[in-house]
Every structure is written in C-alpha cells, then in structure tokens.
Scaffold this motif. Structure first.
Motif, PDB file in Angstrom:
ATOM      1  N   THR A 255       0.092  -1.179   0.000  1.00 44.63           N
ATOM      2  CA  THR A 255       0.339  -0.173   0.105  1.00 44.63           C
ATOM      3  C   THR A 255       1.060   0.989   0.234  1.00 44.63           C
ATOM      4  OG1 THR A 255      -0.380  -0.191   2.430  1.00 44.63           O
ATOM      5  CG2 THR A 255      -1.286  -1.043   1.258  1.00 44.63           C
ATOM      6  N   ALA A 256       2.685   0.780  -0.274  1.00 46.18           N
ATOM      7  CA  ALA A 256       2.823   1.986   0.279  1.00 46.18           C
ATOM      8  C   ALA A 256       3.398   2.455  -1.940  1.00 46.18           C
ATOM      9  CB  ALA A 256       4.070   2.233   0.848  1.00 46.18           C
ATOM     10  N   LEU A 257       3.900   3.421  -1.450  1.00 46.26           N
ATOM     11  CA  LEU A 257       4.113   4.406  -2.917  1.00 46.26           C
ATOM     12  C   LEU A 257       5.234   3.581  -3.249  1.00 46.26           C
ATOM     13  CD1 LEU A 257       4.430   8.479  -1.665  1.00 46.26           C
ATOM     14  CD2 LEU A 257       3.149   7.467  -3.264  1.00 46.26           C
ATOM     15  N   PRO A 258       5.646   3.324  -4.705  1.00 43.26           N
ATOM     16  CA  PRO A 258       6.404   2.694  -4.814  1.00 43.26           C
ATOM     17  C   PRO A 258       7.312   3.163  -4.782  1.00 43.26           C
ATOM     18  CG  PRO A 258       4.620   3.377  -6.937  1.00 43.26           C
ATOM     19  CD  PRO A 258       3.829   3.816  -5.291  1.00 43.26           C
ATOM     20  N   ARG A 259       8.013   4.357  -4.688  1.00 39.25           N
ATOM     21  CA  ARG A 259       9.632   4.331  -4.536  1.00 39.25           C
ATOM     22  C   ARG A 259       9.905   3.899  -3.159  1.00 39.25           C
ATOM     23  NH1 ARG A 259       7.595  10.299  -4.065  1.00 39.25           N
ATOM     24  NH2 ARG A 259       8.043  10.258  -1.667  1.00 39.25           N
ATOM     25  N   GLN A 260       9.000   3.867  -2.024  1.00 38.31           N
ATOM     26  CA  GLN A 260       8.809   3.170  -1.271  1.00 38.31           C
ATOM     27  C   GLN A 260       8.947   1.684  -0.262  1.00 38.31           C
ATOM     28  OE1 GLN A 260       6.525   5.672   0.959  1.00 38.31           O
ATOM     29  NE2 GLN A 260       7.749   7.266   1.682  1.00 38.31           N
ATOM     30  N   GLN A 261       8.391   1.329  -1.736  1.00 30.54           N
ATOM     31  CA  GLN A 261       8.474  -0.797  -1.262  1.00 30.54           C
ATOM     32  C   GLN A 261       9.794  -1.359  -1.824  1.00 30.54           C
ATOM     33  OE1 GLN A 261       5.168  -2.336  -3.924  1.00 30.54           O
ATOM     34  NE2 GLN A 261       4.036  -0.376  -3.434  1.00 30.54           N
ATOM     35  N   THR A 262      11.154  -0.582  -2.503  1.00 29.97           N
ATOM     36  CA  THR A 262      12.016  -1.600  -2.464  1.00 29.97           C
ATOM     37  C   THR A 262      12.752  -0.286  -2.023  1.00 29.97           C
ATOM     38  OG1 THR A 262      12.806  -0.780  -4.592  1.00 29.97           O
ATOM     39  CG2 THR A 262      11.475  -2.686  -4.036  1.00 29.97           C
ATOM     40  N   LEU A 263      14.186  -0.424  -1.392  1.00 33.13           N
ATOM     41  CA  LEU A 263      15.578   0.289  -1.186  1.00 33.13           C
ATOM     42  C   LEU A 263      15.900   0.761  -2.512  1.00 33.13           C
ATOM     43  CD1 LEU A 263      17.159   1.255   1.336  1.00 33.13           C
ATOM     44  CD2 LEU A 263      19.090  -0.840   0.512  1.00 33.13           C
ATOM     45  N   ARG A 264      15.966  -0.144  -3.683  1.00 35.60           N
ATOM     46  CA  ARG A 264      16.497   0.597  -4.464  1.00 35.60           C
ATOM     47  C   ARG A 264      15.883   1.982  -4.826  1.00 35.60           C
ATOM     48  NH1 ARG A 264      20.336   0.456  -8.512  1.00 35.60           N
ATOM     49  NH2 ARG A 264      21.479  -1.521  -8.099  1.00 35.60           N
ATOM     50  N   ALA A 265      14.415   1.856  -5.273  1.00 38.82           N
ATOM     51  CA  ALA A 265      13.535   2.790  -5.309  1.00 38.82           C
ATOM     52  C   ALA A 265      13.477   3.708  -5.162  1.00 38.82           C
ATOM     53  CB  ALA A 265      12.070   2.043  -5.282  1.00 38.82           C
ATOM     54  N   LEU A 266      13.469   3.688  -3.343  1.00 38.97           N
ATOM     55  CA  LEU A 266      13.961   5.238  -2.499  1.00 38.97           C
ATOM     56  C   LEU A 266      15.064   5.846  -2.715  1.00 38.97           C
ATOM     57  CD1 LEU A 266      12.428   5.864  -0.125  1.00 38.97           C
ATOM     58  CD2 LEU A 266      14.869   4.717   0.756  1.00 38.97           C
ATOM     59  N   ILE A 267      16.410   5.410  -3.297  1.00 37.85           N
ATOM     60  CA  ILE A 267      17.490   5.966  -3.736  1.00 37.85           C
ATOM     61  C   ILE A 267      17.394   6.422  -5.246  1.00 37.85           C
ATOM     62  CG2 ILE A 267      20.572   5.749  -3.555  1.00 37.85           C
ATOM     63  CD1 ILE A 267      20.051   3.620  -1.979  1.00 37.85           C
ATOM     64  N   ASP A 268      16.798   5.537  -5.960  1.00 34.39           N
ATOM     65  CA  ASP A 268      15.906   6.368  -7.755  1.00 34.39           C
ATOM     66  C   ASP A 268      16.062   7.012  -7.009  1.00 34.39           C
ATOM     67  OD1 ASP A 268      17.441   3.608  -8.796  1.00 34.39           O
ATOM     68  OD2 ASP A 268      15.532   2.862  -8.891  1.00 34.39           O
ATOM     69  N   TRP A 269      14.314   7.540  -6.679  1.00 40.44           N
ATOM     70  CA  TRP A 269      13.942   9.311  -6.130  1.00 40.44           C
ATOM     71  C   TRP A 269      14.952   9.808  -5.878  1.00 40.44           C
ATOM     72  CZ3 TRP A 269       9.605  10.672  -7.522  1.00 40.44           C
ATOM     73  CH2 TRP A 269       9.012  12.277  -7.014  1.00 40.44           C
ATOM     74  N   SER A 270      15.637   9.931  -4.778  1.00 44.48           N
ATOM     75  CA  SER A 270      17.012  10.734  -4.489  1.00 44.48           C
ATOM     76  C   SER A 270      17.020  11.344  -5.971  1.00 44.48           C
ATOM     77  CB  SER A 270      17.375  10.575  -3.779  1.00 44.48           C
ATOM     78  OG  SER A 270      17.254  10.427  -2.079  1.00 44.48           O
ATOM     79  N   TYR A 271      18.430   9.644  -6.184  1.00 41.83           N
ATOM     80  CA  TYR A 271      19.332  10.087  -7.744  1.00 41.83           C
ATOM     81  C   TYR A 271      18.617  10.811  -9.277  1.00 41.83           C
ATOM     82  CZ  TYR A 271      23.076   9.071 -11.298  1.00 41.83           C
ATOM     83  OH  TYR A 271      23.530   8.644 -11.953  1.00 41.83           O
ATOM     84  N   GLU A 272      17.175  10.671  -9.496  1.00 43.93           N
ATOM     85  CA  GLU A 272      16.433  11.353 -10.310  1.00 43.93           C
ATOM     86  C   GLU A 272      16.480  12.737 -10.025  1.00 43.93           C
ATOM     87  OE1 GLU A 272      13.379   8.865 -10.493  1.00 43.93           O
ATOM     88  OE2 GLU A 272      13.956   7.527 -11.110  1.00 43.93           O
ATOM     89  N   LEU A 273      16.528  13.714  -8.706  1.00 43.69           N
ATOM     90  CA  LEU A 273      15.705  14.908  -8.612  1.00 43.69           C
ATOM     91  C   LEU A 273      16.953  15.901  -8.384  1.00 43.69           C
ATOM     92  CD1 LEU A 273      13.416  14.248  -4.767  1.00 43.69           C
ATOM     93  CD2 LEU A 273      12.782  14.909  -7.636  1.00 43.69           C
TER      94      LEU A 273
END
Length: 770
Positions: A255-273
């Motif tokens: 139920t969490a946002l996609p970027r909070q469902q995996t560690l890579r997605a979480l850091i991907d989000w920071s990298y893309e910013l």
C-alpha cells in the motif's frame, strides 16, 4: 477540525498501522521548534522516517490549533507541478471562482489558526517554497510543517534533520541491557516479532542484529524492509546477504508508494532529483569508504566533466539533498555517505575506466597526504597528523587494498606503509601495521628496491617494539643489504638505526651506544632531524641502562632543546621519560617524578601514544617503589599492566635491563605488607583506558579511576551520549536546539576532560558508564 488530502494520507500509510518506535527526544524537539517557528522542515535521506515523524507530531499537536491540522500529501504529484491545488483539496475549499488556487488558499487561511503539513516536498521544492512563503506572509495564524530531502530555503525556516535510529557500533562493547536501548535494535525486534512471534534479542541474535542495523545505517525503512525477509531467512542468513541489499530489500508494504517498496526505488528517487553534475559527483564519491574532506573530494573527483571549482557547490547541494552527511570534529569538517547511498553510487560506476581512474586518484591523494605528514613531521603538527591518519583509517585501508590487488602497484603500497610509520609505532595499530608490512614484503620477496627497503626498516622497528627481536634484526639486516646494493647512504643509516635498537633490546648496550652515535651523525648529514632526535633519545636510553645516567641526561637535554626549537613533541616526550629513568638511577626521585609528569602531560594533551605512556608508567612505578610509596606504586603497577595488555607487548620487549628493573620493583611490592598492596589497588580496575591511567599517574585521586565517575557536566554528559549514538555535531545541535559551534565546544571539553582523541573513545566511555 482535522483535515487530510482526499486522495492520500501520509505517504507511509502502509507502515502507519505499526507502532511508532522511539524518537521521543526528536518529537519533543520538533514540537518545541514549532512553538517558536512558523515553518519547520524535517529533512533527511529517504527512508529515515520524516513522514512518520510528521505524522506523530501531527497526532500530538492537533488540539493545539483552533482550526486543526491539514495534511497535503505531495508525493503523488509529478515533478514541478503546482502544489496549491492539492492543499486546496485537502482543506475542501470550494472552487467557485476563476482566481488561482494559491490566491484562494491565502484568502481562506488568512484568519485561520491551523497547522499545515506539506509532506514530501523535494520534487516540487520550488512551488512548495513559493506556497509556504505566500501563506506565512498572508496568514499569521498558520504554521507549516514540511518534510523534504532538502530545505525549502526561505526566510524564517527552521530545519530539523532527522538522524537515523541509533545503533551500536560494536555489540561487543556494550551490555545486552544497553543494546536494548538502541532504537534501531528495538525497531528490528518489534518488526521481526510481527513475522516470527518467537523472535527475541538473545545471546545468539543480538550481535547479528546489531551488525544488520549498522550495515543498514539505522535507517528505519531499510530495517523494515529487511525484517520482511525473516519469513524465509534467519538473521544470520540475512546479514550474509546484505552485500546484495538492492536485490534483497524488495518486499515493502504493497500500500506504500512505489518508491518506498524497495530500497533501490527509494534511492532512485533521490538520484533522479539530482542534476547531472550532482549525479556524477554522487557516483564518484562512492570511492570513499568512510569520511572525506573537501580537499580530498576536489583532488580525487574533479576530472573529465567535473572541474575542481565545481566540487564545493555540488557537494553543498548533495548535503542539502541529504545524499551526503556532514561530521564536525575538532574544528574540522568532513563528509560521508550512508552505506546504501554509497553502494548505489558504486553500482552506477559502470564505466570501468572511470572506476579505475578514481581508485588510482584516491590512492595517489592519500599517498601524497602521508608524504606531506612525514616531510613536516619534525614540527608542531605531529598530533594533528596522527589524528588525520586515524580519521582517514578507512581511506588508507582502501588504498592498500587497491594497490595490493593492482599489478605494478606493490612498490607504491610499500612506500605508503613505510610513510605511516609513526601511526604503527604509537601503540594505536601496532599489530595491524606489522601484519600489513609483512603482507607487503611477502609480495616482494625477490625485489631490491628503495620502497621495499623502507618497508623493511619500518617492519624492523614495529617488530622490535613487539618483542620479536629476531624478526626485527632480520628485517633491518635485509634493509642494510639493499641499501648497500643501491649505494643509498640515507637508507643505510635507517637500517643501522634499527640494528642499534636490536642491540639495545638484546642487552648489548656498549654496541648500541657506539652504533647510535654513528647513526645520529648520519641522520644529521642527511638533514633528517626527526630520525636524528629519535636516535638520540634511544642513545640516552642505552646510556642510562649502561650505568651512565648523567650522560643520558645530557643527551636527553639536547633532544629536548632541539625539539623545542622545532616545536615537536613526539621525541621530546620520550626524552622526558629517559630523563625520569636517569634521575631515578641517580636517586633524585622528585626530579624523576617531575620528568615523568612532563612526559605524561605531553601524552595527555597531544598523542595518547600507548607505548610511551606504558614506559613512563613503568618508570613512575619504579620511582614510587624506591621512595617507599608502596600504595601508590601498587596502583601504578596495576595501571601499567592493564596498558601493556591492551597494547599486546610488554616491558620485557625493551631489553633485559628494563625487565630486571621492573622485576625488582615488583619484588618490593610482593614483599610489602598485604594491606599496603590492597590499599593501592582497590580503587583501580583491572582494565583502565589510557586517559584513566594518565589521570591516575598525574595525581588525580585513585577513586576517579575506579568507578570512573563522570567528570562531565550535565550538558556535556548529554552531548557525550548523543556522540555515542553516532550523531554528528550538527545533528546534536539540531536535536538540542543550539548552534553547532556550541556543540563543537562541548565535544572539545569532553575530549579534554576524558583525555581522549576520538569520538569512538567517547562512545566506549559512555558504554562503560552504563
């Protein structure tokens, strides 16, 4: 009234059903900031718990606002879209005009008393900043709590950096009861029990969980993701697989946002910013295994598409975006990346040539740093140099690993190992240094280079101090052979220097004296003042042990005078120790005690050189025994035994005359009344830190060392506790709502009062205090 956005609640809604672990102090401080600031931004890297913290603050603060709390969840928005419509929707403001959403929002809130939460602002930072500035100007009763990976950057903003959950750096150094107080451990245990109700922190699981939490940097979301794997893995299996963390930590809450469902997605989000230059620097900073300073980043990372002039601003941006963290210590600023962020950058270094270039530049930088320290050693910055090596220990280890695994770099590794000589022989990493030197020499069994010869005489020095006299002599003779083959007289002087020390430690005092006189003259001809001073104080040691204490005093006075001229203290401290032995031999016990105290004051204020401290404690123990002060002598005997045990060597390593003097002094104690021996040792624990041993020797009451009562003020104790949790000075300042400079001052006083030189020592002291 409490309002929330229609389309989403807090972005951690999937985790919101679980209990909120720890963070009591952070909650109190965030609420206190809201009481004095109309805009508070909770910052930190992804997964640190900013949204959960905001949710808890909101829950506790609802009744404090007449018109309640409104939560605008910005995470579902695309980058750079308008924020105002989401806030309007969260407040259910009727859309009955053609005016802009921001204008309608400002009008509506103009007379309201309300807390507005702007959650996940980082990807819409410009528009969120504009909205916040407009509302703060138009609606005096509105306060804003924002969460973002970087500050909004507007006037009046108070930034509160959410630190990772505290975790033990070493489970072996703290008790099980203390381990339970680390919030990262508590979070892991609670989430683990939701997977396996029988899970507990016991003797088997506790050290494993401590290492898992350390590997995950105490990051709450990473810990949450890790515990989901306990359905199919034991904690030990989980730990073994954390080197593949981006593949392992992939099963978050659906139920969490996609970027909070995996560690890579979480850091991907920071990298893309990040901008492209920021992304490039992020990748290149992964070459640092631990902390680094600005000069290192500029020297190593600025090549190709990055100019040196860009590094400072780019690094500042990465700090603002919570990609890089800051550590302040001893007036120095350093930077570091969390393990997961660093490993992410490493995986993106797909260009092998760029990775190779980074490793080579990294090695060359730290080689030049070591060369500079040795070149300037005979001066006032010796303690700073040793501290720099300790701070950069992980960088030097990485440099050695690269050089020893790279064809053609063996000689460079040997040169670096020889340049770190003062670190090895100061009793901090003596066994580590000898192991490394032996590893390097094994790789060059058939070579005859100057680099190998330098490593040989340093290995001889280290081995002799450890009591491995035969090995030390062998290394020194090999060095002399290479020096003669190369026709290198300076190198030959170094080889003969350690042959002389072997003679001294083997009891051949006349031979040692003759050779030391030659060696001191050789070093002087080669303008090697530091080595000359070392040879001279060792000559003084040979003279006093050979029955010529007045000659030794004259020699040591020469060392002290020349050391004062250069502002150097390392050789001077040893000269004061030899002077103490000389006055003891002459029966001038008060002067002997004064010389020993002079040595120990230098050590306490500058070096914490374990070898020198132990030798000086030995001398003071002999002096007090000769004076008949048997209670104090017994206490000193216990203190020095504790220190020798820590160092992994013994007084016997320093020659038969030293061993005999120690034995005679101990015999006096054994023959003393039991009451005197017990009175001298009852307040001394079997294991003393160097600073405690120094304090005792310098005349501080024995009971200070026994139970190690707290010499710090209440505020300093609080700061020491936060240092022990791994927090930077900046994070501590934010937590205590004071300036970083104030915390810098507290940490300096703590180090001075405890006689320490590093934050790790503070952490160990805190653990010992319980």
């Amino acid at each position: 009234m409490t309002r929330q956005p229609k389309d989403a609640g807090f972005s951690g809604a999937g985790f919101a059903a679980t209990s909120f672990i720890g963070r009591r102090r952070e909650l109190d401080e965030a609420k206190a900031l809201l009481a004095v600031s109309r805009l508070v931004t909770l910052t930190g890297p992804g997964g640190v718990g900013k949204t959960r913290m905001a949710g808890e603050v909101t829950r506790l603060a609802q009744r404090a606002y007449r018109d309640g709390v409104a939560v605008a969840e910005l995470a579902p928005l695309s980058r750079n879209v308008s924020v105002a419509p989401v806030v309007v929707a969260s407040l259910e403001i009727p859309d009955q005009s053609q005016r802009s959403a921001l204008d309608r929002l400002a009008d509506y809130l103009e007379d309201k008393e309300l807390l507005l939460v702007l959650d996940n602002c980082e990807h819409v930072i410009d528009d969120a900043s504009l909205l916040a500035a407009r509302l703060l100007a138009r609606a005096p009763g509105v306060r804003i709590l924002a969460t973002s990976r970087e500050p909004l950057g507007i006037a009046g903003e108070s930034v509160y950096a959410i630190p990772p959950l505290p975790f033990p750096e070493s489970a072996a150094r703290v008790t099980a009861a203390q381990l339970e107080g680390f919030e990262a451990m508590a979070l892991f245990a609670e989430r683990a029990r939701s997977i396996d109700p029988s899970f507990s922190l016991d003797a088997a699981t506790t050290p494993v969980v401590a290492r898992i939490c350390a590997q995950l940097d105490g990051m709450p979301l990473a810990i949450e993701l890790a515990t989901t794997r306990l359905r199919s893995l034991s904690p030990s299996q989980l730990l073994d697989r954390l080197d593949r963390r981006f593949q392992l930590l992939t099963q978050g809450d659906r139920t969490a946002l996609p970027r909070q469902q995996t560690l890579r997605a979480l850091i991907d989000w920071s990298y893309e910013l990040c901008s492209e230059p920021e992304q490039l620097l992020w990748r290149r900073l992964s070459v640092f295994p631990g902390s680094f300073d600005l000069e290192a980043a500029e020297d190593i990372c600025a090549f190709g598409a990055l100019e040196p002039a860009q590094i400072m601003d780019l690094l500042d941006s990465l700090v603002a975006k919570s990609v890089v963290a800051v550590r302040r210590e001893d007036h120095a600023l350093s930077y570091y990346q969390l393990v997961s962020i660093r490993e992410y950058g490493q995986q993106l270094l797909v260009d092998g040539s760029e990775a190779d270039a980074l490793d080579a530049r990294h090695f060359d930088h730290y080689l030049r740093l070591a060369e500079s320290m040795v070149r300037q050693w005979c001066g006032p910055n010796q303690s700073r140099f040793l501290r720099s090596v300790r701070v950069n220990r992980s960088n030097f280890e990485a440099a050695f690993d690269w050089a020893l695994s790279t064809t053609g770099k063996e000689q460079s590794a040997a040169r670096l190992a020889s340049l770190l000589r003062y670190q090895w022989v100061s009793g901090n990493f003596i066994t580590e240094g000898r192991t490394l030197l032996e590893r390097i020499l094994e790789r060059q069994a058939h070579s005859a280079t100057r680099e190998k010869a330098s490593a040989l005489w340093v290995a001889a020095w280290v081995s002799l101090i450890q009591g491995e006299h035969a090995a030390g002599a062998n290394y020194a003779r090999q060095c002399l052979g290479i020096a003669r083959e190369l026709g290198d007289r300076s190198l030959a002087a170094h080889a003969k220097h350690w042959i002389a020390l072997h003679k001294l430690f083997s009891g051949d005092l006349a031979g040692a004296i003759e050779l030391y006189q030659q060696v001191a003259a050789d070093h002087a001809r080669h303008l090697d003042t530091a080595s000359q001073l070392t040879a001279l104080f060792q000559l003084g040691m040979a003279q006093v042990l050979n029955g010529n204490p007045q000659q030794a005093l004259d020699t040591c006075q020469m060392v002290i005078d020349r050391s004062e001229k250069h502002g150097e203290l390392w050789n001077r401290a040893y000269a004061h120790w030899i002077s103490a032995l000389s006055y003891w031999k002459l029966g001038h016990y008060d002067q002997a005690s004064n010389e020993a105290a002079a040595c120990m004051r230098i050590q306490r204020e500058s070096f914490q050189d374990g070898i020198c401290i132990a030798l000086c404690l030995e001398a003071l123990q002999w002096i007090t025994a000769s004076q008949g002060h048997l209670e104090r002598s017994a206490g000193l005997a216990r203190a020095v035994d504790s220190l020798w045990s820590e160092l992994g060597t013994a007084v016997q390593a320093f020659g038969p005359q030293m061993a005999e003097a120690s034995e005679q002094s101990r015999r006096l104690l054994r023959e003393a009344p039991r009451q005197a021996r017990d009175a001298g040792t009852e307040s001394i624990e079997s294991a003393l830190s160097r600073s405690q041993a120094l304090d005792y020797a310098l005349g501080i009451e024995p009971e200070r060392c026994a139970a190690a009562p707290n010499p710090l003020t209440k505020k300093e104790t609080q700061v020491a506790g936060l240092v022990a949790q791994g927090m930077t000075n900046r994070a501590i300042a934010q937590r205590l709502v004071v300036s970083p400079r104030t915390i810098d001052g507290h940490v300096e006083k703590i180090l001075a009062k405890l006689g320490y030189t590093s934050r790790t020592q503070i952490a160990v002291w805190v653990a010992a205090q319980g």
